[in-house]
Motif scaffolding. Structure first.
Motif, PDB file in Angstrom:
ATOM      1  N   ARG A 350       0.858  -1.188   0.000  1.00 34.83           N
ATOM      2  CA  ARG A 350       0.000   0.000   0.000  1.00 34.83           C
ATOM      3  C   ARG A 350       0.892   1.236   0.000  1.00 34.83           C
ATOM      4  N   GLN A 351       0.501   2.254  -0.770  1.00 39.04           N
ATOM      5  CA  GLN A 351       1.207   3.529  -0.776  1.00 39.04           C
ATOM      6  C   GLN A 351       0.193   4.658  -0.656  1.00 39.04           C
ATOM      7  N   THR A 352       0.502   5.661   0.152  1.00 41.43           N
ATOM      8  CA  THR A 352      -0.362   6.832   0.263  1.00 41.43           C
ATOM      9  C   THR A 352       0.164   7.948  -0.627  1.00 41.43           C
ATOM     10  N   THR A 353      -0.750   8.819  -1.048  1.00 41.23           N
ATOM     11  CA  THR A 353      -0.348   9.987  -1.827  1.00 41.23           C
ATOM     12  C   THR A 353      -0.728  11.243  -1.043  1.00 41.23           C
ATOM     13  N   ASP A 354      -1.337  12.233  -1.704  1.00 37.32           N
ATOM     14  CA  ASP A 354      -1.615  13.488  -1.004  1.00 37.32           C
ATOM     15  C   ASP A 354      -2.971  13.515  -0.314  1.00 37.32           C
ATOM     16  N   GLY A 355      -3.710  12.403  -0.344  1.00 30.03           N
ATOM     17  CA  GLY A 355      -4.993  12.326   0.342  1.00 30.03           C
ATOM     18  C   GLY A 355      -6.187  12.735  -0.488  1.00 30.03           C
ATOM     19  N   SER A 356      -5.966  13.267  -1.697  1.00 27.54           N
ATOM     20  CA  SER A 356      -7.089  13.636  -2.558  1.00 27.54           C
ATOM     21  C   SER A 356      -7.460  12.452  -3.453  1.00 27.54           C
ATOM     22  N   PRO A 357      -8.670  12.449  -4.006  1.00 28.37           N
ATOM     23  CA  PRO A 357      -9.105  11.299  -4.814  1.00 28.37           C
ATOM     24  C   PRO A 357      -8.215  11.060  -6.026  1.00 28.37           C
ATOM     25  N   VAL A 358      -8.041   9.804  -6.366  1.00 29.66           N
ATOM     26  CA  VAL A 358      -7.407   9.436  -7.632  1.00 29.66           C
ATOM     27  C   VAL A 358      -8.537   9.008  -8.565  1.00 29.66           C
ATOM     28  N   LEU A 359      -8.832   9.840  -9.536  1.00 31.48           N
ATOM     29  CA  LEU A 359      -9.883   9.565 -10.509  1.00 31.48           C
ATOM     30  C   LEU A 359      -9.309   9.180 -11.854  1.00 31.48           C
ATOM     31  N   ALA A 360      -8.105   9.634 -12.143  1.00 29.52           N
ATOM     32  CA  ALA A 360      -7.472   9.335 -13.423  1.00 29.52           C
ATOM     33  C   ALA A 360      -6.999   7.889 -13.460  1.00 29.52           C
ATOM     34  N   PRO A 361      -7.161   7.210 -14.575  1.00 25.69           N
ATOM     35  CA  PRO A 361      -6.635   5.852 -14.699  1.00 25.69           C
ATOM     36  C   PRO A 361      -5.133   5.811 -14.412  1.00 25.69           C
TER      37      PRO A 361
END
Length: 384
Positions: A350-361
């Motif tokens: 598992r990896q976290t990013t900036d906390g905003s949704p990932v909608l892009a493929p």
């Protein structure tokens, strides 16, 4: 209905109604007092090594779904405000300010980068230095990434038309349009180009192949058949990119089915009931689907039979899966990237990013996967 569509899409009503609305109010799985809740993530024991190799930012996507393009070691990405950037192995090579809002992108090749605007403009740039090459116009707003083919740029516009433009100067070559339906889901998925065909899914659950040369229809397959009494019940649209492996092409429809067809003539190989607005992936053995409730399915490539199902991401509004290096990768509404074991669907990392949704493929690169969040952060994650 999948709440991912509430950010990435809206329902396109009859012109007489004059607008579109988010799908949250129509979503039986939306968070409501006493209703189903999004699954909380529990600690996992990692069985695969993943790490963020580099990250940067290109600006927020706003109401649009902006997809990074990967060409070799280069990543091209854009934000809603029109900051188009090329990264080579994480190093910024150039950044140009387009000067207008971008709603569709990015399409890229070794020589060219293309984006679209809400006004329907198609803007092409030199991949080497970001210099402007040409401008053309689609029939309506451009919400999906343009696709650069051998000698043309193929664009899907918001009115569900496909158009091809000459690669050299942007002159329009052809336009293809199917009959519309009274109610449809706004689509941000790019068309797919292979074997001189252009493949795209349409409202009503139809997968269509047209000639790249002249836009003539070659075949049409029914991924889903609209059912129900009301127009809302009968929405059965293909809202994601089809996938190809060998001589098979597969697609999945919202409120419909997942189905695979012969690439050459469109004959149905198999189909099974499964609703997805996010999309699917394919490899030599399985077809993988993120369904509208947040489950990831692995289906037998030859028959569509269930192999495994990972349902511990309930209502987390997943992206389409990406099959990469023996792992299946999806990202969610909180910007978390999940890596599943290909054989049994167990959590591997598992990896976290900036906390905003990932909608892009998610996009594959040499070492793993590239992720663009709604807040405009770009992550290159290595998988070992």
């Amino acid at each position: 209905m999948n709440r991912a569509l509430a950010r990435a899409a809206c329902v396109a009503l009859l012109p007489l109604l004059g607008a579109c609305s988010t799908l949250d109010s129509l979503n039986p799985f939306a968070s409501k007092p006493g209703g189903p809740k999004m699954a909380e993530l529990k600690a996992i024991t990692a069985s695969a090594d993943t790490r963020v190799v580099w990250r940067d930012s290109v600006g927020k996507a706003g109401d649009y779904v902006l997809v990074p393009a990967v060409v070799g070691s280069s990543v091209y990405a854009v934000g809603r405000d029109g900051a188009l950037t090329r990264f080579d192995n994480g190093r910024q090579v150039w950044r140009v300010k387009i000067g207008q809002t971008v709603s569709g992108g990015v399409g890229a090749s070794e020589r060219m980068v293309v984006v679209g605007t809400p006004k329907g403009e198609i803007l092409a740039f030199n991949a080497a230095d970001g210099a402007a090459l040409w401008t053309s116009r689609a029939t309506s707003e451009v919400l999906s990434p343009p696709v650069i083919a051998e000698d043309a740029v193929v664009v899907r516009s918001g009115d569900n038309r496909l158009a091809a433009f000459e690669l050299a100067d942007g002159k329009r070559r052809w336009v293809y349009q199917r009959p519309s339906t009274p109610l449809s889901v706004r689509v941000t998925a790019a068309p797919l180009v292979a074997d001189r065909f252009v493949f795209a899914g349409f409202p009503g659950g139809k997968l269509v192949a047209v000639s790249l040369g002249n836009g003539a229809p070659m075949w049409e397959g029914a991924v889903a058949v609209p059912k129900g009494v009301t127009e809302l019940d009968r929405v059965a649209d293909i809202t994601s990119v089809p996938v190809i492996d060998g001589r098979e092409i597969c697609a999945v429809a919202f409120q419909g089915r997942v189905a695979c067809f012969d690439l050459g003539n469109g004959s149905l190989v198999w189909a099974r009931e499964l609703s997805s607005a996010a999309g699917l992936a394919i490899d030599s053995r399985y077809v993988y689907v993120s369904d509208d409730k947040g489950a990831v399915h692995a289906l037998d490539r030859n028959s569509g039979a269930s192999i495994w199902k990972q349902d511990r991401l309930f209502l987390r509004r997943l992206t389409a899966p990406l099959a990469r290096r023996g792992l299946i990768v999806v990202a969610d509404v909180q910007g978390v990237v999940h890596f599943l074991n290909r054989e049994d669907g167990a959590f591997a990392a598992r990896q976290t990013t900036d906390g905003s949704p990932v909608l892009a493929p998610l996009q594959a690169n040499t070492d793993g996967v590239v992720v663009q969040t709604s807040n405009g952060s770009i992550y290159a994650i290595e998988m070992q």
